[in-house]
Write a protein that holds these residues in place. Structure first.
Motif, PDB file in Angstrom:
ATOM      1  N   LYS A 166     -17.064  -1.453  -4.209  1.00 54.84           N
ATOM      2  CA  LYS A 166     -18.191  -0.597  -3.785  1.00 54.84           C
ATOM      3  C   LYS A 166     -19.303  -0.621  -4.817  1.00 54.84           C
ATOM      4  CE  LYS A 166     -15.465   2.660  -1.022  1.00 54.84           C
ATOM      5  NZ  LYS A 166     -14.859   4.011  -0.998  1.00 54.84           N
ATOM      6  N   GLU A 167     -18.924  -0.632  -6.104  1.00 52.98           N
ATOM      7  CA  GLU A 167     -19.924  -0.679  -7.176  1.00 52.98           C
ATOM      8  C   GLU A 167     -20.651  -2.015  -7.177  1.00 52.98           C
ATOM      9  OE1 GLU A 167     -21.060   1.619  -9.467  1.00 52.98           O
ATOM     10  OE2 GLU A 167     -19.973   2.958  -8.127  1.00 52.98           O
ATOM     11  N   LEU A 168     -19.898  -3.096  -6.975  1.00 48.11           N
ATOM     12  CA  LEU A 168     -20.515  -4.425  -6.930  1.00 48.11           C
ATOM     13  C   LEU A 168     -21.538  -4.501  -5.803  1.00 48.11           C
ATOM     14  CD1 LEU A 168     -17.450  -6.837  -7.447  1.00 48.11           C
ATOM     15  CD2 LEU A 168     -19.095  -6.076  -9.153  1.00 48.11           C
ATOM     16  N   LYS A 169     -21.163  -3.937  -4.656  1.00 47.44           N
ATOM     17  CA  LYS A 169     -22.038  -4.024  -3.481  1.00 47.44           C
ATOM     18  C   LYS A 169     -23.356  -3.276  -3.672  1.00 47.44           C
ATOM     19  CE  LYS A 169     -18.476  -4.906   0.015  1.00 47.44           C
ATOM     20  NZ  LYS A 169     -17.694  -4.346   1.143  1.00 47.44           N
ATOM     21  N   LYS A 170     -23.377  -2.305  -4.573  1.00 50.41           N
ATOM     22  CA  LYS A 170     -24.620  -1.573  -4.848  1.00 50.41           C
ATOM     23  C   LYS A 170     -25.696  -2.498  -5.416  1.00 50.41           C
ATOM     24  CE  LYS A 170     -22.498   2.950  -5.741  1.00 50.41           C
ATOM     25  NZ  LYS A 170     -22.161   3.960  -6.775  1.00 50.41           N
ATOM     26  N   HIS A 171     -25.253  -3.573  -6.050  1.00 48.19           N
ATOM     27  CA  HIS A 171     -26.187  -4.526  -6.677  1.00 48.19           C
ATOM     28  C   HIS A 171     -26.464  -5.737  -5.785  1.00 48.19           C
ATOM     29  CE1 HIS A 171     -25.950  -2.571 -10.680  1.00 48.19           C
ATOM     30  NE2 HIS A 171     -24.718  -2.300 -10.315  1.00 48.19           N
ATOM     31  N   ALA A 172     -25.774  -5.822  -4.666  1.00 50.27           N
ATOM     32  CA  ALA A 172     -25.800  -7.049  -3.857  1.00 50.27           C
ATOM     33  C   ALA A 172     -27.070  -7.198  -3.032  1.00 50.27           C
ATOM     34  CB  ALA A 172     -24.592  -7.073  -2.933  1.00 50.27           C
ATOM     35  N   SER A 173     -27.589  -8.409  -3.014  1.00 50.12           N
ATOM     36  CA  SER A 173     -28.631  -8.743  -2.035  1.00 50.12           C
ATOM     37  C   SER A 173     -27.965  -9.319  -0.784  1.00 50.12           C
ATOM     38  CB  SER A 173     -29.639  -9.735  -2.616  1.00 50.12           C
ATOM     39  OG  SER A 173     -28.993 -10.820  -3.235  1.00 50.12           O
ATOM     40  N   ALA A 174     -26.688  -9.728  -0.921  1.00 52.63           N
ATOM     41  CA  ALA A 174     -25.923 -10.217   0.232  1.00 52.63           C
ATOM     42  C   ALA A 174     -24.436 -10.073  -0.043  1.00 52.63           C
ATOM     43  CB  ALA A 174     -26.251 -11.682   0.510  1.00 52.63           C
ATOM     44  N   VAL A 175     -23.664  -9.806   1.011  1.00 50.48           N
ATOM     45  CA  VAL A 175     -22.202  -9.718   0.909  1.00 50.48           C
ATOM     46  C   VAL A 175     -21.597 -10.813   1.782  1.00 50.48           C
ATOM     47  CG1 VAL A 175     -20.157  -8.304   1.347  1.00 50.48           C
ATOM     48  CG2 VAL A 175     -22.241  -7.227   0.461  1.00 50.48           C
ATOM     49  N   ILE A 176     -20.715 -11.619   1.200  1.00 51.63           N
ATOM     50  CA  ILE A 176     -20.048 -12.701   1.925  1.00 51.63           C
ATOM     51  C   ILE A 176     -18.636 -12.252   2.257  1.00 51.63           C
ATOM     52  CG2 ILE A 176     -19.207 -15.085   1.797  1.00 51.63           C
ATOM     53  CD1 ILE A 176     -21.549 -15.615  -0.167  1.00 51.63           C
ATOM     54  N   ASN A 177     -18.340 -12.154   3.527  1.00 47.64           N
ATOM     55  CA  ASN A 177     -17.018 -11.704   3.968  1.00 47.64           C
ATOM     56  C   ASN A 177     -16.033 -12.864   3.913  1.00 47.64           C
ATOM     57  OD1 ASN A 177     -14.802 -10.585   5.180  1.00 47.64           O
ATOM     58  ND2 ASN A 177     -15.821  -9.968   7.057  1.00 47.64           N
TER      59      ASN A 177
END
Length: 199
Positions: A166-177
């Protein structure tokens, strides 16, 4: 030249995504490889690690006993923070040096920093895009156990020693599933699309 930061928890499939990026002519700098280089015998990082953790973490040939050090730091968050304080600066400096070298050559349009510690080390600050590879926790545990031959509890310790997804995703410009039910071609398609979106 654009810089892509690639991160994700252990077992998420980050290396798979990095491999796909390489096939698309992206220069990939692997922070794990750099981390191994900066702790070679004679390197300042190793000297500092030994001064803190003692010479018991060395093999007979003077190399760092990564397994022994791992067993110490992955079960103690304070000791892991201490290790990271020592190593991150050397890893960051070497990655920045590699990026400058690649920029001078001008061979690639994209450089990817493949780093589990992209956020903690501050490397994300030099990235034009940040991709987070995401996978279900139980799937990650299974992958880690198979890959590193660890017990269930050891795998959990590795996951818990890293920043929460969840913390990583706060910085993400994109999430790869990259869950187990996602086929490899779907992941490849995500990567191809995202490269075209980097600005």
């Amino acid at each position: 030249m654009k810089i892509i930061g690639l991160t994700g928890g252990t077992g998420s499939g980050k290396s798979t995504v990095a491999g796909m990026a390489k096939q698309l002519n992206v220069k990939v700098i692997d922070a794990d490889v750099v981390a191994r280089q900066v702790v070679n015998p004679g390197e300042q990082a190793l000297i500092e690690i030994v001064s803190v953790f003692g010479s018991d973490i060395l093999l007979d040939n003077g190399q760092l006993d990564r397994k022994k050090l791992g067993s110490i730091v992955f079960s103690d968050k304070e000791k892991l923070k201490l290790l990271n304080r020592i190593t991150h600066k050397y890893i960051v400096n070497e990655i920045q040096r590699e990026i400058q070298s690649e920029m001078k050559k001008g061979t690639y349009d994209y450089i990817m920093i493949d780093a589990a510690v992209l956020i903690e080390s501050g490397l994300y600050n030099i990235c034009d895009a940040i991709w987070v590879v995401s996978a279900d926790k139980e799937e990650r545990i299974r992958r880690i156990m198979n890959r590193d031959r660890l017990s269930y509890n050891e795998a959990i310790n590795r996951i818990n020693s890293q920043l929460d997804e969840k913390e990583l995703k706060k910085h993400a410009s994109a999430v790869i599933n990259n869950d187990n039910d996602i086929d490899i071609e779907s992941v490849r398609f995500q990567v191809m699309q995202l490269i075209n979106q980097v600005e």
